[in-house]
Design an enzyme around this catalytic site. Structure first.
Site, mmCIF file in Angstrom:
data_model
loop_
_atom_site.group_PDB
_atom_site.id
_atom_site.type_symbol
_atom_site.label_atom_id
_atom_site.label_comp_id
_atom_site.label_asym_id
_atom_site.label_seq_id
_atom_site.Cartn_x
_atom_site.Cartn_y
_atom_site.Cartn_z
ATOM 1 N N GLY A 135 44.076 38.577 45.834
ATOM 2 C CA GLY A 135 42.633 38.781 45.803
ATOM 3 C C GLY A 135 42.127 39.755 46.840
ATOM 4 O O GLY A 135 42.518 40.910 46.864
ATOM 5 N N LYS A 205 52.948 36.994 41.281
ATOM 6 C CA LYS A 205 52.534 37.779 42.451
ATOM 7 C C LYS A 205 53.733 38.121 43.339
ATOM 8 O O LYS A 205 53.860 39.252 43.825
ATOM 9 C CB LYS A 205 51.470 37.010 43.239
ATOM 10 C CG LYS A 205 50.168 36.859 42.459
ATOM 11 C CD LYS A 205 49.312 35.709 42.986
ATOM 12 C CE LYS A 205 48.026 35.581 42.173
ATOM 13 N NZ LYS A 205 47.251 34.369 42.529
#
Lengths: 315, 315
Positions: A135, A205
């Protein structure tokens, strides 16, 4: 730069909303069924209001977006695995048109990394994908700046939903099912939370991180992944007696990717609380860099997308 | 890029040592009395060995450095206050020659920020100064990427010597003088530790941060600064009874700069231990980003210098 945004979920909408603040223009915004397209800039507020009211974003077709005049494709459609479509093809078409592509969609970068880099090499455009990992936390740009070759490993907590659930289980002595329901009520976990709680989201990720460190070679299938669904409340109580807690920790090195629940010191750096994320970047020359922050959310992820746009070379 | 390095202390030597790893060439290296200069690249290892042996770095004069062919001046001479000379003039000459300048020297950026930016505006070269704040931790590049306008405040621990001393006082119940002597033995504090323990070093860094947030307007004289020399061991014991500790904390906003000892939660994010540094960057759209790591050291600071070189536009 002129941004063409594919995807009008939290991230796509936030990118449209914040683009002006960063000095960029939105020339297209599309969800799966409708689009607003205008090479002179779409009326962003009106488009977002229509979307909020469940109406068509605009009179155009999503197919029109990649045909318009733009500088950067923002790929913010939902992450898909394996062939990573339709996201992969969106990026391919942008690069083949010598345009840039900035991804918030993890699929193409985790599953078809080498193909993306090959398309990029043949294009005047570049790809960037900070928003796919952590993020708002600047993970990939930090690795890029100190050079991937000088990074030996990246470790951390990259799924806020799983971290929130474990934090609450430890804090309140509640069991998994109970806290999951609470998380869903709060909007921290989705109606179908599978990818968050089974470790897939975190694994994607860390696969992306391994691809950056090793310049390709990894996909989700290469990761060793274990989720948090089977952790009993008693495990966290036992851990606490020993000054530890349990968190979903991932690690990426050039040799592979592992994600799973780990015992960690209760007050250590990795024990971030709630939905926060943290990465520890191990470097050759500069020791260990820790970065933590909000790993998810529309505006948070949009700042990562817009940071990337700011780092693109002019076309 | 071709690097001309002024300053052969820990940072200058480490930049020379690591430049090749990052794909750059060292065309000059100088201390205050001698220099090695070669537009085709100096023999770095030999120059570093001579310096280590207290010999002249090379046959040239430091004055020759700014006359040679280079792309980036690395300003790594000791930080000086007020007129920030001779560092300021080194950077001025590089910019006037349409070359880039990357600073590890805090003086010019803290004390004469607007003048530097004015020289930069008239130059084909750019200035960067990641290494002046937080060593290896990517503070300024993070602020740059999310845009300074979206940052409301920066807070943290930016002096490792003071943090080490307070950590040891708290851990061992020892008094300040005793731990300072220990720190000096370990090389963590200098023979003259004044700038570290009186808060000046931290204040310079937070002044630089305020200048970045507000685009100028601050110098050391504007900072409210209190050091750690008067903290009795008993203060830390009392704090510990309350689950707190004391650290030298700084804060920069567009309104000003404050550095001083603060009571903080013992296990909170700001309570980094030993010589580690941490910054908390408060943003409008992305909440609070925390970055911690090694705030000082030759190789650590050199990685910040070389990150900056990597982000310079071609001349």
């Amino acid at each position: 730069m002129r941004l063409a945004i594919l995807g009008a979920g939290d991230v796509g909408r936030s990118v449209a909303d914040l683009a002006g603040e960063y000095g960029h223009e939105v020339v297209a915004l599309a969800d799966s069924t409708s689009a607003a397209v205008d090479p002179d800039g779409i009326p962003v507020e009106a488009a977002l209001e229509r979307k909020a009211g469940d109406e068509a974003i605009g009179p155009a077709d999503p197919e029109d977006v990649l045909e318009t005049e733009y500088d950067v494709l923002i790929e913010a459609t939902p992450t898909t695995l394996d062939d990573a479509e339709p996201g992969f093809s969106h990026v391919r078409r942008a690069l083949e048109a010598d345009r840039h592509a900035v991804l918030a969609n993890k699929g193409p970068v985790a599953e078809r990394y080498e193909e993306l880099r090959a398309l990029e090499a043949d294009s005047a455009g570049s790809i960037r994908f900070e928003a796919t990992v952590g993020g708002a936390i600047p993970v990939l740009s930090t690795i890029e700046d100190c050079t991937p070759q000088s990074v030996t490993a990246v470790r951390g907590v990259l799924n806020g939903t799983a971290n929130f659930i474990l934090t609450r289980m430890a804090a309140e002595g509640l069991d998994y099912e109970h806290v999951l329901a609470e998380a869903q009520d709060l909007g921290v976990a989705e109606a179908d939370p599978t990818f968050d709680v089974d470790g897939t989201d975190a694994a994607l990720k860390f696969v992306i991180l391994a691809n950056v460190l090793a310049d390709g070679g990894f996909s989700l299938a290469d990761a060793t992944v274990e989720g948090i669904q089977s952790i009993p409340g008693s495990a966290l109580d036992l851990a606490a007696e020993d000054g530890r807690t349990i968190r979903l920790i991932g690690e990426a090195t050039r040799d592979g990717v592992r994600v799973g629940p780990r015992l960690i010191p209760e007050n250590g750096a990795l024990a971030v609380t709630g939905t926060r994320n943290i990465v520890q970047i191990e470097t050759r020359n500069a020791g260990s860099l820790h970065s933590s922050g909000r790993g998810a959310g529309g505006p948070e992820t949009a700042t990562a997308v817009l940071s990337d746009v700011g780092r693109l070379p002019p076309l």
